[in-house]
Design a protein around this motif. Structure first.
Motif, short mmCIF file in Angstrom:
data_model
loop_
_atom_site.label_atom_id
_atom_site.label_comp_id
_atom_site.label_asym_id
_atom_site.label_seq_id
_atom_site.Cartn_x
_atom_site.Cartn_y
_atom_site.Cartn_z
N SER A 1 0.53 -1.06 0.01
CA SER A 1 0.10 -0.27 -0.34
C SER A 1 0.57 1.45 -0.49
O SER A 1 1.77 1.40 0.76
N ALA A 2 0.61 2.02 -1.35
CA ALA A 2 1.60 3.22 -0.89
C ALA A 2 1.32 4.24 -0.16
O ALA A 2 2.09 5.25 0.73
N ILE A 3 -0.10 4.09 0.80
CA ILE A 3 -0.22 4.99 2.10
C ILE A 3 0.46 4.81 3.26
O ILE A 3 1.37 5.47 3.39
N GLU A 4 0.55 3.06 3.18
CA GLU A 4 1.17 2.36 4.61
C GLU A 4 2.44 3.22 4.21
O GLU A 4 3.28 2.79 5.33
N ASP A 5 3.31 2.75 3.25
CA ASP A 5 4.31 3.19 3.16
C ASP A 5 4.98 4.01 3.40
O ASP A 5 6.20 4.25 4.07
N TYR A 6 3.94 5.61 2.94
CA TYR A 6 4.77 6.41 3.01
C TYR A 6 5.05 6.79 4.49
O TYR A 6 5.14 7.37 4.77
N ARG A 7 3.46 6.41 5.47
CA ARG A 7 3.64 6.79 6.59
C ARG A 7 4.74 6.27 7.35
O ARG A 7 5.10 6.04 8.23
N ALA A 8 4.99 4.18 6.79
CA ALA A 8 5.68 3.61 7.31
C ALA A 8 7.16 4.38 6.87
O ALA A 8 8.51 4.29 7.94
N TRP A 9 7.74 5.46 5.85
CA TRP A 9 8.82 6.19 5.49
C TRP A 9 8.73 6.84 6.43
O TRP A 9 10.18 7.27 7.41
N GLY A 10 7.77 8.11 6.72
CA GLY A 10 7.53 8.68 7.27
C GLY A 10 8.51 8.66 8.78
O GLY A 10 9.27 9.34 9.67
N GLN A 11 7.81 7.56 9.47
CA GLN A 11 8.77 7.18 10.82
C GLN A 11 10.42 6.67 10.46
O GLN A 11 10.82 7.06 12.08
N ALA A 12 10.36 5.79 9.72
CA ALA A 12 11.70 5.97 9.93
C ALA A 12 12.55 6.97 9.55
O ALA A 12 14.20 6.40 9.79
N LEU A 13 12.27 7.86 8.43
CA LEU A 13 12.99 9.33 8.97
C LEU A 13 13.17 9.70 10.16
O LEU A 13 14.03 10.39 10.37
N LYS A 14 11.93 9.48 10.74
CA LYS A 14 12.01 10.25 11.96
C LYS A 14 12.41 9.61 13.35
O LYS A 14 13.79 10.09 14.35
#
Lengths: 303, 346
Positions: B313-326
Motif C-alpha cells: 500500500s502506497a499510503i502505508e509505505d509513505y507512513r512507514a517511511w515517514g516514521q523511519a525518517l523520524k
C-alpha cells in the motif's frame, strides 16, 4: 570469512576421525553464542586470492524432532560438496554457511547460523557446534522462513555485489511456514521491523539475489505421514524449486545438481553424471527443474 | 573537455556506449592516440582501482562505436540531434546529455527532454502518450500540487526510424542518474531521503487514481537538487491501470518485480513501491542493499525500510517511511545539496 581452500588430505583426515559420529553425539545443550543472530551483524562471503569467485551456498537444515540426522548427513557430505563443485567447475569457489532451523513458536534457538567457510573441515567443525534442540511443535511447519530472512538481511556476499546469485537450500519434512512474525524477528534476530513478513514477500526478496530451493525430506516422519499435503504445499509456494530428497545421505549431490541445472547445465547430463543409486536420487529431485532461457539482447523484458 | 587522462572512473562510466563523441575527438589520428592513452591509464595491470576493468570495457566499447560512426560518416557534434520528421519538419535539438535506453534514446536539453523510441516499439510509445494524457487529478488542488511533476508533452514527431516525444522541463531539472554520476555514485542519506519521500508521494497519487507507472528508476526520474523536487518524466511507456494485464517491463523494474505479479501478469502498485525502494538503495550507492544494513553512516531504520519488502500500500509505505525518517534523523529539516544543473551538465 572463507579464505582457505579445499584440500582432499585434510578433509580425509577429519572425515576418518569423525566417521563414527552420529547426530546423537552433538554435545551442545544451548546455542553457541557466536551462531546466535542477535549477537552478530552480517555474515560475509568475500573473494580472496585463493577463492577469487567465491559462490555462497547456504544449507539450512531442520533440526527439530528426528531431523538431526539430516544435519549429520550434510556434515558428512561436505567433502563431496566441495570436491565435486570444484571438480565439475560449473560453479566456482564454494563458500558454505550452515543454518539450523527450529520452530519459532516453541524452540529456544530456532535459528543458528555458522560463518561462510571455504573448506569443509572448518564448516564441518562449526556444524558439530550447532545445538540440535530437537524441538518443534504440532503446528505442521518449522521456521523455514528464518534462513530466508537471514540470507536477505544478514549476509553480505561479494558474488552478489558482482551480480551473481548465491544458492540457498532449506531442508525439512514439514509444510512451509507462511508468516515470519515481527515479534520473532525481534526476539531471535534482534531486528526491529515494521510488520510481519509473508512467505511470498520473503521469497520475492531473497530470490533477487539467491537461487532458492527447498528439499522435501521424504524419509522424515511428518512427510511419511502426509506426503501429498507437504508436497502440494511446497509446490504451491515455490513450484519446481520444491525438490523431493528421497535419501538424505545424498543431500550434497542433490544440492550440487540443482545448482548446476539452474546455472545452465542440462538436467539429464547432470543426473547421469552420478553413479548408481545416487543418480536415481538426483534424477528424482531435479526431474521437474527447468531453467528460464534468460535474457538475450536489449529491449524490454517479457513478464 | 578536461585532459583525457584526468577523467575519473565515474566520469567515463557516465558516458553512454553510443556517445563516443563525448569522449573522443572526431578524427582517426586523434582517436587512435586518445584510445591508447585511456587504455594505458585504465588497464587493470597498470591501474589498481576496483573499477579499472569496468572502465576499460567502457572505453573499448566507446572506441568501437567511434570507429563505426567515423566509418559510416555518422560522427555528430555531441551536443546536437537533428530530427527530420516525416511530415517535412526538421529541427536540431541542442542537447546536454544523451542516454540509450531499452526502447531507443533519451536526449536531455536545457529545457526539454526528447525520447526517441524505435519504431519496433510503436505500441509502447503510443501507450505511454495515452497514459500521460489520461492522468486524472481528483481536484484542482491536487492538480496544482502534482501536475508539475508529471510529463508535459510539447511535441510528438515521427522520423524514418523512430517516434519522438518532446517533454518540457525547467533548466534546473536533471536526470537522477546524471546527478548520481556527477557526485560520485552515492547521495548522502538525507538527500536520498527526499528523493524517496517525493516518489512515495507520487505513488500515493497513483494508488488513489488507480494508475501504475511500472518503470520508476534513476533512468526515468528527474530532480532539482536545489528545491528537493522529483519529476517522473520518463518510463511512461509501461504505465497501466492497476489490475490490467501487462506483458513488458524495463530491466530495472523487472528485477524487483514481486513473485505474485510474475504469476498474475496484472499491474500492481506494489511494483512501483518496490521500484522506489530500489531507487533509494541505488542512490545510496548499493543497488542490492547488502551493505546498507550494516552501513555505519546510514541510520538503521532507513536502511531496513529500503531493504525490506513493501507493504503493498502506497499510503502505508509513505507512513512507514515517514516514521523511519523520524527515527533516523529526528524532525524534518531542509538540507541543501549544493549542486546545480550547470554542474551536472556543464
Amino acid at each position: 570469512m572463507g579464505y582457505p581452500r579445499y584440500d582432499a588430505d585434510t578433509w580425509s583426515t577429519y572425515a576418518t576421525a569423525t566417521a563414527a559420529k552420529t547426530h546423537h553425539d552433538y554435545g551442545r545443550t544451548s546455542i553457541f553464542p557466536a551462531f546466535d543472530p542477535t549477537t552478530f551483524g552480517m555474515r560475509e562471503s568475500r573473494k580472496s586470492e585463493l577463492n577469487p569467485n567465491a559462490t555462497p551456498f547456504i544449507a539450512a537444515l531442520d533440526v527439530t524432532g528426528s531431523m538431526g540426522r539430516v544435519v549429520e548427513a550434510m556434515r558428512k557430505g561436505l567433502g563431496t560438496l566441495f570436491e565435486q563443485v570444484i571438480t565439475r567447475a560449473v560453479i566456482p569457489d564454494p563458500h558454505v554457511l550452515a543454518i539450523a532451523i527450529g520452530d519459532f513458536e516453541c524452540d529456544r534457538a530456532p535459528i543458528q547460523a555458522t560463518q561462510f567457510e571455504s573448506e569443509p573441515v572448518t564448516i564441518g567443525k562449526e556444524i558439530e557446534d550447532l545445538w540440535l534442540e530437537r524441538g518443534g511443535g504440532g503446528n505442521n511447519f518449522e521456521g523455514y522462513l528464518g534462513p530466508l530472512y537471514c540470507a536477505a538481511m544478514r549476509t553480505d556476499c561479494d558474488a552478489i555485489r558482482d551480480g551473481r546469485k548465491g544458492f540457498l537450500f532449506t531442508a525439512g519434512d514439514e509444510e512451509p511456514q507462511m508468516v515470519l512474525r515481527k515479534s520473532a524477528v525481534k526476539h531471535f534476530f534482534g531486528d526491529d521491523i515494521e510488520r510481519d513478513l509473508t512467505a511470498d514477500e520473503l521469497i520475492s526478496l531473497v530470490s533477487r539475489e539467491w537461487e532458492y530451493f527447498h528439499l522435501m525430506v521424504t524419509e522424515g516422519s511428518h512427510m511419511q505421514a502426509h506426503p501429498d499435503r507437504v508436497r502440494r504445499a511446497w509446490t504451491d509456494l515455490i513450484g519446481q524449486r520444491a525438490l523431493p530428497l528421497t535419501d538424505h545421505t545424498r543431500m550434497a549431490e542433490v544440492i550440487i545438481s540443482a545448482a548446476e541445472v539452474v546455472s545452465g547445465r542440462d538436467r539429464d547430463t547432470v543426473a547421469k553424471s552420478w553413479s548408481g543409486s545416487t543418480s536415481l536420487v538426483v534424477r528424482n529431485a531435479i526431474n521437474s527443474l527447468t531453467v528460464s532461457s534468460g535474457r538475450t539482447g536489449k529491449g524490454p523484458r517479457f513478464i | 573537455m578536461p585532459l583525457i587522462e584526468t577523467l575519473t572512473a565515474s566520469q567515463i562510466l557516465a558516458i553512454a556506449p553510443m556517445e563516443p563523441e563525448r569522449l573522443f575527438s572526431g578524427d582517426q589520428a586523434s582517436l587512435r592516440h586518445e584510445f591508447a592513452v585511456l587504455a594505458k591509464c585504465w588497464h587493470p595491470d597498470r591501474n589498481s582501482s576496483s573499477e579499472a576493468a569496468k572502465v576499460l570495457e567502457r572505453v573499448v566499447a566507446l572506441h568501437d562505436a567511434a570507429k563505426r560512426k567515423l566509418a559510416a560518416g555518422e560522427w555528430s557534434a555531441p551536443d546536437a540531434i537533428r530530427i527530420d520528421a516525416t511530415i517535412g519538419k526538421s529541427f536540431v535539438l541542442k542537447v546536454k546529455r544523451r542516454h540509450e535506453f531499452e526502447l531507443g534514446e533519451m536526449a536531455i536539453a536545457v529545457n526539454r527532454v526528447a525520447f526517441l523510441v524505435e519504431k519496433e516499439h510503436t505500441i509502447l510509445f503510443e501507450t505511454g502518450l495515452r497514459r500521460i494524457k489520461e492522468i486524472r487529478y481528483p481536484d484542482a488542488s491536487i492538480r496544482g500540487d502534482l501536475a508539475r511533476f508529471m510529463p508535459d508533452v510539447q511535441g510528438v514527431y515521427e522520423t524514418a526510424k523512430r517516434h519522438v516525444a518532446i517533454i518540457a522541463k525547467s533548466e534546473d531539472v536533471v536526470l537522477l542518474k546524471d546527478l548520481l554520476a556527477h557526485i560520485g555514485g552515492q547521495l548522502p542519506p538525507k538527500h536520498a531521503a527526499w528523493v524517496v519521500s517525493s516518489l512515495l508521494n507520487l505513488a500515493c497519487f497513483f494508488e488513489v487514481t488507480g494508475l501504475t507507472h511500472n518503470a520508476i528508476s534513476p533512468e526515468t526520474v528527474f530532480v532539482t537538487a536545489k528545491h528537493h523536487a522529483v519529476y517522473l518524466l520518463g518510463g511512461w511507456w509501461y504505465a497501466a491501470p492497476a489490475g490490467s494485464r501487462i506483458e513488458l517491463l524495463p530491466e530495472a523494474t523487472y528485477a524487483v518485480m514481486p513473485r505474485s505479479m510474475a504469476t498474475s501478469k496484472r499491474a500492481d502498485i506494489r511494483l512501483d513501491l518496490e521500484s522506489i525502494r530500489a531507487v533509494g538503495r541505488t542512490i545510496l550507492g548499493d543497488s542490492t542493499g547488502l551493505g546498507l544494513v550494516g552501513h555505519a553512516d546510514l541510520p538503521k531504520p532507513m536502511a531496513s525500510f529500503l531493504r525490506l519488502p513493501s507493504s503493498g500500500s502506497a499510503i502505508e509505505d509513505y507512513r512507514a517511511w515517514g516514521q523511519a525518517l523520524k527515527d533516523s534523523f529526528g524532525p524534518r529539516r531542509f538540507v541543501e545539496l549544493p549542486v546545480s544543473s550547470r554542474d551536472v551538465y556543464p
